[in-house]
Design a protein around this motif. Structure first.
Motif, short mmCIF file in Angstrom:
data_model
loop_
_atom_site.label_atom_id
_atom_site.label_comp_id
_atom_site.label_asym_id
_atom_site.label_seq_id
_atom_site.Cartn_x
_atom_site.Cartn_y
_atom_site.Cartn_z
N LEU A 206 32.53 44.50 45.73
CA LEU A 206 32.23 45.92 45.51
C LEU A 206 30.74 46.23 45.73
O LEU A 206 30.31 47.37 45.54
N ASN A 207 29.97 45.20 46.08
CA ASN A 207 28.52 45.37 46.31
C ASN A 207 27.82 45.98 45.10
O ASN A 207 27.03 46.92 45.22
N LEU A 208 28.11 45.42 43.92
CA LEU A 208 27.54 45.97 42.69
C LEU A 208 26.10 45.54 42.46
O LEU A 208 25.44 46.06 41.56
N GLY A 209 25.62 44.57 43.22
CA GLY A 209 24.20 44.21 43.13
C GLY A 209 23.90 43.00 42.26
O GLY A 209 24.75 42.51 41.51
N THR A 210 22.66 42.58 42.33
CA THR A 210 22.20 41.39 41.60
C THR A 210 22.19 41.60 40.10
O THR A 210 22.53 40.70 39.32
N ASN A 211 21.79 42.79 39.65
CA ASN A 211 21.76 43.06 38.21
C ASN A 211 23.14 42.90 37.58
O ASN A 211 23.29 42.29 36.51
N GLY A 264 39.00 39.41 47.65
CA GLY A 264 40.11 40.04 48.36
C GLY A 264 40.65 41.24 47.62
O GLY A 264 40.95 42.28 48.22
N LEU A 265 40.77 41.14 46.31
CA LEU A 265 41.24 42.28 45.51
C LEU A 265 40.29 43.46 45.62
O LEU A 265 40.72 44.62 45.66
N SER A 266 39.00 43.18 45.69
CA SER A 266 38.01 44.26 45.81
C SER A 266 38.12 44.98 47.15
O SER A 266 37.65 46.11 47.28
N GLN A 267 38.70 44.30 48.13
CA GLN A 267 38.86 44.89 49.46
C GLN A 267 40.21 45.58 49.64
O GLN A 267 40.57 45.98 50.75
N GLY A 268 40.95 45.71 48.54
CA GLY A 268 42.21 46.44 48.61
C GLY A 268 43.42 45.59 48.97
O GLY A 268 44.53 46.12 49.13
N LYS A 269 43.26 44.28 49.08
CA LYS A 269 44.39 43.42 49.38
C LYS A 269 45.22 43.18 48.13
O LYS A 269 44.71 43.24 47.01
N THR A 270 46.51 42.91 48.31
CA THR A 270 47.36 42.59 47.17
C THR A 270 47.19 41.12 46.81
O THR A 270 46.78 40.30 47.64
N LEU A 271 47.52 40.78 45.57
CA LEU A 271 47.38 39.40 45.14
C LEU A 271 48.26 38.47 45.97
O LEU A 271 47.83 37.39 46.39
N SER A 272 49.50 38.89 46.22
CA SER A 272 50.42 38.04 46.99
C SER A 272 49.90 37.83 48.41
O SER A 272 50.01 36.73 48.97
N GLU A 273 49.32 38.87 48.99
CA GLU A 273 48.75 38.76 50.33
C GLU A 273 47.60 37.76 50.36
O GLU A 273 47.48 36.93 51.27
N ILE A 274 46.76 37.81 49.34
CA ILE A 274 45.62 36.89 49.25
C ILE A 274 46.09 35.46 49.08
O ILE A 274 45.62 34.54 49.78
N LEU A 275 47.03 35.24 48.17
CA LEU A 275 47.50 33.88 47.88
C LEU A 275 48.23 33.27 49.06
O LEU A 275 48.19 32.06 49.27
N ASP A 276 48.91 34.11 49.84
CA ASP A 276 49.65 33.61 51.01
C ASP A 276 48.71 33.02 52.06
O ASP A 276 49.11 32.12 52.81
N HIS A 277 47.49 33.52 52.12
CA HIS A 277 46.54 33.07 53.14
C HIS A 277 45.47 32.13 52.58
O HIS A 277 44.54 31.75 53.30
N LEU A 278 45.63 31.74 51.34
CA LEU A 278 44.63 30.89 50.70
C LEU A 278 44.90 29.43 50.99
O LEU A 278 46.05 28.99 50.98
N GLU A 279 43.85 28.67 51.28
CA GLU A 279 43.98 27.23 51.49
C GLU A 279 43.91 26.53 50.13
O GLU A 279 42.85 26.31 49.60
N GLY A 280 45.05 26.18 49.58
CA GLY A 280 45.07 25.53 48.28
C GLY A 280 45.41 26.51 47.17
O GLY A 280 45.78 27.67 47.40
N THR A 281 45.28 26.04 45.94
CA THR A 281 45.67 26.81 44.75
C THR A 281 44.46 27.43 44.06
O THR A 281 43.47 26.76 43.84
N ALA A 282 44.57 28.71 43.74
CA ALA A 282 43.55 29.37 42.92
C ALA A 282 44.03 29.29 41.47
O ALA A 282 44.78 30.15 41.00
N GLU A 283 43.58 28.26 40.75
CA GLU A 283 44.07 28.00 39.40
C GLU A 283 43.73 29.13 38.43
O GLU A 283 44.37 29.29 37.39
N GLY A 284 42.70 29.92 38.76
CA GLY A 284 42.28 30.99 37.86
C GLY A 284 43.34 32.04 37.62
O GLY A 284 43.35 32.71 36.58
N VAL A 285 44.27 32.20 38.57
CA VAL A 285 45.32 33.21 38.42
C VAL A 285 46.23 32.84 37.25
O VAL A 285 46.47 33.63 36.33
#
Length: 339
Positions: A206-211, A264-285
């Motif tokens: 979202l380009n919220l900045g360093t602060n 990816g979520l900040s860019q308007g992508k859906t979670l399923s769309e992001i996970l489908d193209h991810l190399e490996g597992t994002a354990e944080g979900v």
């Protein structure tokens, strides 16, 4: 006497068959036999580190031609580098093999079990009460480690001798290994920071900045400490490599899969769309969902994690999540209950 050297995992990883690597080390008269379960990026990176220290290494995955029983035969140390969902199946398979009590079990998985909210080391220790269990965790991006860039990690166990054995197993010129006696805190630091990495990806996307980024990471640490304190971890552990160190590395690197989810979520992508193209597992979900259940039960204040949870479950937009955090009630920075 010179040992024969087969192709190393660092140069030719092959998940189709377990690999054995033996290297010469003048200071090692009896190489330690290590079996790594999990031939993904993390497992291969750890094999890459250990093979330079003069030890015999096997890597095993479900696609290996060798059976798991064959892969762990004669192992002094068994390291699990599987995803969280693979922990219990692997534990059950190892249990059926009746391995010797002096075999050291190492877990390098970062996550929480959805059914029990237990950490991987708790699952391993419960299944193998007579075995020493060691947690490996730290600011360790696998691609950087594969490129032999300098890094450090922690081996944590209530069995100091076991932790020191594994410390020597992985220490080399580009990988510095420390030991501590708080496996739970070490594990939680590496696990909870994945949630914060999702938030960090949103912040950058979202380009919220360093602060904003500095404020997020600063507030993320006490949130992690609050969870750890309730579960019985030592506070000081979270200021070490597996807590603050891993938080900084994961939240500031596009190499992090959890960071990629948030971005990816900040860019308007859906979670399923992001996970489908991810190399490996994002354990944080998965960790986020489990943590919120735990926080609700234990009444732990986790404002950042709660907004990540709402975002992952489609209840809020990235911008609304930021606005909600900014509009929280004013309070002292170091409140006893809220940190």
């Amino acid at each position: 006497m010179t040992n024969n050297v087969t192709s190393a995992p660092s140069t030719n990883p092959n998940p189709e068959a377990s690999q054995t690597v033996v290297t010469q080390n003048e200071n090692t008269s009896q190489p330690t036999n290590l079996t790594i379960i999990g031939a993904g990026a993390w497992g291969s990176a750890l094999a890459n580190v250990s093979e330079r220290s003069g030890h015999q290494i096997r890597i095993w995955s479900r696609r290996s031609k060798e059976t798991l029983a064959e892969a762990v035969q004669g192992a002094d140390v068994i390291l699990s580098a599987v995803s969280m969902k693979g922990v219990r199946p692997v534990v059950e398979q190892i249990q059926a093999l009746h391995i010797p009590d002096d075999v050291i079990l190492v877990t390098a998985t970062k996550g929480l079990d959805p059914q029990t909210t237990k950490t991987p080391s708790q699952i391993w220790q419960e299944a193998f009460p007579e075995h020493p269990v060691v947690v490996l965790s730290g600011p360790n991006l696998s691609k950087e480690i594969m490129n032999e860039l300098p890094a450090a990690t922690v081996m944590a166990s209530s069995d100091v001798q076991a932790a020191e054995t594994v410390q020597e197993l992985f220490a080399c010129e580009s990988f510095r290994v420390y030991v501590n006696t708080d496996p739970l805190g070490t594990e939680l630091g590496g696990t909870l920071k994945n949630i914060m990495a999702i938030a960090s990806g949103v912040c950058d996307g979202l380009n919220l900045g360093t602060n904003a980024k500095a404020a997020l990471l600063t507030r993320a640490l006490p949130e992690m400490i609050r969870v750890g304190a309730v579960l019985g971890a030592d506070t000081e552990t979270f200021f070490g490599l597996s807590g603050l160190g891993d938080l900084l590395a994961t939240c500031d690197s596009p190499l992090s899969r959890n960071y990629q989810v948030g971005y990816g979520l900040s860019q308007g992508k859906t979670l399923s769309e992001i996970l489908d193209h991810l190399e490996g597992t994002a354990e944080g979900v998965n960790t986020t969902n489990v943590l919120i259940d735990l926080a609700n039960q234990q009444k732990i204040a986790v404002p950042i994690s709660r907004q990540v949870y709402r975002l992952l479950n489609g209840k809020i937009t990235p911008k609304e999540a930021v606005q909600t955090l900014m509009e929280r009630d004013l309070k002292p920075e170091f409140d006893d209950l809220e940190f």
